[in-house]
Design a protein around this motif. Structure first.
Motif, short mmCIF file in Angstrom:
data_model
loop_
_atom_site.label_atom_id
_atom_site.label_comp_id
_atom_site.label_asym_id
_atom_site.label_seq_id
_atom_site.Cartn_x
_atom_site.Cartn_y
_atom_site.Cartn_z
N PHE A 263 0.83 -1.28 0.14
CA PHE A 263 0.10 -0.10 -0.13
C PHE A 263 0.74 1.19 0.01
O PHE A 263 1.90 1.17 0.89
CB PHE A 263 -1.02 0.07 1.24
CG PHE A 263 -1.63 1.38 1.52
CD1 PHE A 263 -2.99 1.29 0.78
CD2 PHE A 263 -1.23 2.15 2.31
CE1 PHE A 263 -3.67 2.48 0.88
CE2 PHE A 263 -1.96 3.44 2.39
CZ PHE A 263 -3.21 3.77 1.89
N VAL A 264 0.55 2.02 -0.85
CA VAL A 264 1.62 3.61 -0.92
C VAL A 264 0.60 4.76 -1.12
O VAL A 264 -0.36 4.51 -2.03
CB VAL A 264 2.63 3.18 -1.86
CG1 VAL A 264 2.08 3.02 -3.17
CG2 VAL A 264 3.78 4.40 -1.78
N ARG A 265 0.84 5.77 -0.58
CA ARG A 265 0.37 7.08 -0.95
C ARG A 265 1.60 8.02 -0.89
O ARG A 265 2.56 8.01 -0.15
CB ARG A 265 -0.76 7.67 0.10
CG ARG A 265 -1.95 6.65 0.45
CD ARG A 265 -3.05 7.31 -0.78
NE ARG A 265 -4.18 6.49 -0.80
CZ ARG A 265 -4.91 6.49 0.50
NH1 ARG A 265 -4.76 7.40 1.52
NH2 ARG A 265 -6.20 6.04 0.50
N VAL A 266 1.44 8.92 -2.16
CA VAL A 266 2.50 9.87 -2.16
C VAL A 266 1.71 11.38 -2.32
O VAL A 266 0.76 11.24 -3.42
CB VAL A 266 3.31 9.61 -3.29
CG1 VAL A 266 4.10 10.83 -3.62
CG2 VAL A 266 4.06 8.35 -2.77
N ALA A 267 2.16 12.29 -1.78
CA ALA A 267 1.61 13.71 -2.26
C ALA A 267 2.74 14.53 -2.02
O ALA A 267 3.65 14.49 -1.21
CB ALA A 267 0.44 14.16 -1.26
N LEU A 268 2.95 15.64 -2.66
CA LEU A 268 4.06 16.48 -2.92
C LEU A 268 3.53 18.10 -2.55
O LEU A 268 2.50 18.35 -2.97
CB LEU A 268 4.84 16.51 -4.28
CG LEU A 268 5.34 15.03 -4.64
CD1 LEU A 268 5.95 15.31 -6.08
CD2 LEU A 268 6.48 14.97 -3.80
N GLY A 269 4.42 18.64 -1.82
CA GLY A 269 4.40 20.33 -1.62
C GLY A 269 5.27 21.04 -1.98
O GLY A 269 6.26 20.63 -2.63
N GLY A 270 4.86 22.36 -2.48
CA GLY A 270 6.14 23.27 -2.78
C GLY A 270 6.27 23.07 -4.29
O GLY A 270 6.96 24.23 -4.99
N VAL A 271 5.54 22.27 -4.79
CA VAL A 271 5.90 22.17 -6.35
C VAL A 271 4.57 22.25 -7.22
O VAL A 271 4.62 22.47 -8.50
CB VAL A 271 6.56 21.09 -6.91
CG1 VAL A 271 8.13 21.08 -6.24
CG2 VAL A 271 5.85 19.75 -6.25
N GLY A 272 3.53 22.10 -6.30
CA GLY A 272 2.21 22.05 -7.12
C GLY A 272 1.51 23.16 -6.86
O GLY A 272 1.37 23.84 -5.95
N THR A 273 0.49 23.63 -7.83
CA THR A 273 -0.40 24.89 -7.83
C THR A 273 -1.58 24.38 -6.69
O THR A 273 -2.18 25.20 -6.11
CB THR A 273 -1.28 25.28 -9.19
OG1 THR A 273 -1.71 23.89 -9.84
CG2 THR A 273 -0.06 25.69 -10.02
N VAL A 274 -1.71 22.85 -6.55
CA VAL A 274 -2.45 22.28 -5.56
C VAL A 274 -1.71 21.49 -4.83
O VAL A 274 -0.82 20.83 -5.31
CB VAL A 274 -3.60 21.78 -6.10
CG1 VAL A 274 -4.68 22.78 -6.96
CG2 VAL A 274 -3.56 20.69 -6.85
N PRO A 275 -2.29 20.97 -3.63
CA PRO A 275 -1.51 19.96 -2.77
C PRO A 275 -1.65 18.72 -3.90
O PRO A 275 -2.75 18.16 -4.41
CB PRO A 275 -2.47 19.53 -1.58
CG PRO A 275 -3.05 20.90 -1.48
CD PRO A 275 -3.40 21.54 -2.70
N TRP A 276 -0.38 18.30 -4.24
CA TRP A 276 -0.06 17.56 -5.46
C TRP A 276 -0.10 15.66 -4.92
O TRP A 276 1.17 15.32 -4.86
CB TRP A 276 1.14 17.92 -6.08
CG TRP A 276 1.12 17.26 -7.33
CD1 TRP A 276 1.77 16.30 -7.93
CD2 TRP A 276 0.44 17.95 -8.70
NE1 TRP A 276 1.71 16.07 -9.33
CE2 TRP A 276 0.68 17.06 -9.78
CE3 TRP A 276 -0.22 18.87 -8.67
CZ2 TRP A 276 0.26 17.42 -10.93
CZ3 TRP A 276 -0.98 19.59 -9.95
CH2 TRP A 276 -0.52 18.42 -10.93
N ARG A 277 -1.18 15.16 -5.23
CA ARG A 277 -1.11 13.73 -5.13
C ARG A 277 -0.35 13.29 -6.14
O ARG A 277 -0.89 13.50 -7.50
CB ARG A 277 -2.67 13.17 -4.92
CG ARG A 277 -2.70 11.77 -4.82
CD ARG A 277 -2.74 10.98 -3.37
NE ARG A 277 -2.94 9.86 -3.56
CZ ARG A 277 -3.95 9.05 -3.49
NH1 ARG A 277 -5.19 9.82 -3.08
NH2 ARG A 277 -4.19 7.90 -3.32
#
Ligand code: SF4
Length: 334
Positions: A263-277
């Motif tokens: 099972f895995v979930r990934v989201a990125l910040g600082g790089v997307g115009t929205v919270p980036w799943r």
């Protein structure tokens, strides 16, 4: 700052009715809700926000963090960031959310800032804050001074030719990874929106940041429990160690089974115009062994479609390393 009237809402229907007289729920609305005020008041001082009326919603009973019968955790819209980050339920079930919140702002700000306020936190784009600059988000149709201007901090994913502003929140990145749901009460009653559908890409209308309509009040956020044995973590890379926004961040949740990623979930910040799943990264990791090579391949996949600007090309590699390191840290936890 422009003069304004301050009223107090005693019930949710009263608050919704009062704010619904605005033609928009977004920036520039003449009637605005206020909770902690840590973001809105800043913008009022800069005359970016000039509401005629503020509705103080702090008296509404929306500040609890509690486990629901279905085991999900309900976080009240008015729960303060500090209270959420330090709550036993959050620390036990969602360390990624606790870490993300504690990595942002200062203790004083976290003590005031609310969960819903953080959800609606405005970009740090310098032109958005400067009423003399062209900014489509603040003044639709005026242009975007950041494209070709100072854009080092801004987004590389989800951008448009009209806006490249990054979402500044840490909390929202963790909530995106956790698959949170936003609960809203509006003129037509209650509704629930997955966080993946709550934020709008800038497109041609960057002034519209969320699906909120006039009167809509976020009442709480619900977060489903992760599969037993899932480990989570948040890694934030920034110019200085504290009180700074992310250049790149990663919220990850991983469950291993038999030496494979189950099972895995990934989201990125600082790089997307929205919270980036990043479904691309998740797809690349599903069923794979937790190796540096597989983590790197997932990070490369996560940057698919990145559109760097004149000053933020470094974010592509930075975000890859951030995600690779976050995955390494979480999968090496004892
Ligand atoms: Fe405004 Fe968005 Fe351009 Fe910044 S990036 S100046 S917020 S339109």
């Amino acid at each position: 700052m422009q003069p304004f009237e301050l009223i107090t809402a005693n019930t949710i229907p009263d608050a919704v009715k009062a704010q619904a007289s605005s033609t928009t729920a977004q920036q520039g609305a003449p009637v605005r809700y206020i909770a902690g005020g840590t973001n809105l008041v800043d913008f009022m001082k800069l005359n970016v926000e000039t509401p005629k009326q503020l509705i103080d919603i702090n008296g509404l009973s929306l500040d609890k963090v509690e486990q629901m019968p279905d085991s999900s955790v309900r976080i009240g819209a008015l729960a303060r960031n500090s209270d959420v980050a330090n709550h036993a339920l959050i620390k036990e079930h969602f360390p990624v959310l606790s870490q993300a919140i504690l990595s942002g702002a200062s203790t004083q700000l976290r003590n005031m800032a609310s969960t819903a306020g953080n959800l609606l936190q405005k970009t740090r784009c310098v032109y958005y804050r400067d009423t003399a600059s062209a900014c489509n988000k603040r003044q639709p149709g005026s242009g975007c001074a950041a494209i070709g201007g100072h854009n080092r901090m801004l987004a590389i994913l989800g951008t448009s030719d009209h806006c490249i502003a990054s979402n500044p929140s840490d909390q929202n990145v963790a909530l995106a990874a956790l698959g949170a749901t936003i609960h809203i009460t509006g003129l037509k009653g209650e509704r629930s929106v997955p966080i993946s559908e709550f934020y709008l890409l800038p497109g041609n209308t960057p002034q519209n940041e969320t699906v909120l309509a006039p009167g809509d009040l976020v009442t709480h956020v619900s977060v489903p429990l992760l599969p037993a044995g899932t480990r989570t973590g948040y890694l934030k890379l920034r110019d200085r160690a504290s009180y700074e926004f992310a250049l790149a961040s990663a919220a990850v949740a991983v469950k291993l089974n038999g030496g494979r990623i189950e099972f895995v979930r990934v989201a990125l910040g600082g790089v997307g115009t929205v919270p980036w799943r990043s479904h691309e990264a998740e797809k690349a990791l599903q069923g794979k062994a937790p190796t540096p090579e597989n983590f790197r391949a997932a990070a490369v996949a996560a940057m698919h479609g990145a559109r760097p600007q004149s000053q933020n090309g470094f974010k592509v590699e930075l975000a890859k390393r951030c995600l690779t390191h976050a995955l390494t840290q979480v999968t090496q936890q004892a």
